[in-house]
Write an enzyme that holds these catalytic residues in place. Structure first.
Site, PDB file in Angstrom:
ATOM      1  N   GLU A  11     -22.529  16.668  26.170  1.00 63.97           N
ATOM      2  CA  GLU A  11     -23.523  16.711  25.096  1.00 63.97           C
ATOM      3  C   GLU A  11     -24.254  18.053  25.075  1.00 63.97           C
ATOM      4  O   GLU A  11     -24.622  18.555  24.012  1.00 63.97           O
ATOM      5  CB  GLU A  11     -24.579  15.608  25.299  1.00 63.97           C
ATOM      6  CG  GLU A  11     -24.075  14.179  25.135  1.00 63.97           C
ATOM      7  CD  GLU A  11     -25.105  13.146  25.607  1.00 63.97           C
ATOM      8  OE1 GLU A  11     -25.122  12.054  25.045  1.00 63.97           O
ATOM      9  OE2 GLU A  11     -25.866  13.429  26.560  1.00 63.97           O
ATOM     10  N   ASP A  49     -21.909   5.744  17.608  1.00 66.05           N
ATOM     11  CA  ASP A  49     -21.315   4.411  17.440  1.00 66.05           C
ATOM     12  C   ASP A  49     -22.326   3.481  16.773  1.00 66.05           C
ATOM     13  O   ASP A  49     -23.526   3.707  16.848  1.00 66.05           O
ATOM     14  CB  ASP A  49     -20.892   3.845  18.807  1.00 66.05           C
ATOM     15  CG  ASP A  49     -22.021   3.883  19.810  1.00 66.05           C
ATOM     16  OD1 ASP A  49     -22.248   4.940  20.422  1.00 66.05           O
ATOM     17  OD2 ASP A  49     -22.717   2.857  19.953  1.00 66.05           O
TER      18      ASP A  49
HETATM   19  N1  ADE Z   1     -25.216   6.458  23.696  1.00 66.78           N
HETATM   20  C1  ADE Z   1     -24.348   6.520  22.688  1.00 66.78           C
HETATM   21  N2  ADE Z   1     -24.094   5.299  22.184  1.00 66.78           N
HETATM   22  C2  ADE Z   1     -24.839   4.418  22.900  1.00 66.78           C
HETATM   23  C3  ADE Z   1     -25.017   3.016  22.874  1.00 66.78           C
HETATM   24  N3  ADE Z   1     -24.372   2.249  22.016  1.00 66.78           N
HETATM   25  N4  ADE Z   1     -25.849   2.468  23.779  1.00 66.78           N
HETATM   26  C4  ADE Z   1     -26.503   3.234  24.668  1.00 66.78           C
HETATM   27  N5  ADE Z   1     -26.379   4.561  24.746  1.00 66.78           N
HETATM   28  C5  ADE Z   1     -25.553   5.161  23.863  1.00 66.78           C
END
Ligand code: ADE
Length: 251
Positions: free
Chosen positions: A15, A209
């Site tokens: 990142e 996501d």
């Molecule tokens: N970082 C990226 N996606 C995530 C998720 N769904 N839950 C926790 N941290 C994250």
């Protein structure tokens, strides 16, 4: 107040690297105690000193993966703030960059940049009066990101934090209660350190996501990690400029 020094905790190397390279930050050797895995990179952007810290790789469980989650994030952030104060270059703002899950019920889509209006925890359930509120640990962001988000085309909302990438039904209930727009694994911990140190805090989070979308988080996360890191590279300097150099924010 003009901000001269920003600390940017970004947990994962993948990142952080595009942003570190883009700003041509250089690694600071011996920044952290030698027995810790944390890394620091430093340089300037416009007039502002920028220190990026990453949580390094796990050598406690011998997995070699990034030290994700609340414990390393709070420890590294605390050590960095203390170190910079001792060196006479105190941190004046903490901007936590990173990826997150987004909620489509709150208008989130993959690739969106969210500026946090606050943080809370969804996996600290302590059913005793007083402790229940402590567990959730709601903190409002000390900087109102509305104007900056409007100007830069970003979204705003609450980041809910837990130590798991996936979620349970109970997590779902708490995330809903927290009125979360995004979900991560560190923000509430870093905001807690910022509050303790009386420093302004804001999260700059890119969605990899969709939490309420039906696809397992880990699949979408791995697929979108690189493009989200590129978005962070683009967004973080703009946010630093806006807050620190244009002097348009009341920090
Ligand atoms: N970082 C990226 N996606 C995530 C998720 N769904 N839950 C926790 N941290 C994250």
């Amino acid at each position: 107040m003009t901000i001269k020094h920003v600390l940017v905790p970004i947990v994962m190397e993948a990142e952080a690297t595009p942003f570190v390279e883009h700003l041509e930050l250089t690694q600071v050797e011996d920044f952290f105690p030698s027995h810790t895995p944390f890394l620091a990179f430093s340089g300037t952007h416009s007039e502002t000193k920028v220190t990026v810290i990453t949580m390094g790789k796990d050598n406690v469980y011998d997995t070699g993966v990034d030290n994700v989650g609340t414990v390393p994030a709070s420890l590294a952030t605390f050590l960095a703030v203390e170190k910079m104060a001792a060196e006479g270059s105190p941190v004046q703002l903490i901007l936590n960059g990173g990826t997150c899950g987004g909620f489509k019920r709150k208008g989130g889509a993959i690739g969106d940049v969210f500026l946090t209006t606050g943080v809370a925890n969804h996996d600290r359930r302590i059913g005793i009066p007083g402790f229940d509120k402590y567990g959730i640990g709601t903190l409002e962001t000390t900087i109102d990101p509305t104007k900056i988000a409007e100007e830069l085309g970003y979204k705003t909302g609450i980041c809910t934090t837990g130590n798991s990438l996936d979620k349970t039904d109970k997590d779902d209930e708490y995330m809903m209660e927290n009125d979360a727009s995004v979900k991560d694994m560190e923000a509430a911990a870093i905001a807690w350190v910022a509050k303790m140190q009386n420093l302004p805090y804001m999260g700059v989070k890119v969605i990899t996501d969709i939490v309420d979308g039906g696809v397992p988080s880990h699949e979408e996360f791995m697929e979108n990690l690189m493009s989200a890191a590129k978005s962070l590279q683009d967004a973080l300097p703009k946010v630093v400029d806006y807050i620190c150099n244009h002097n348009q924010m009341d920090v």
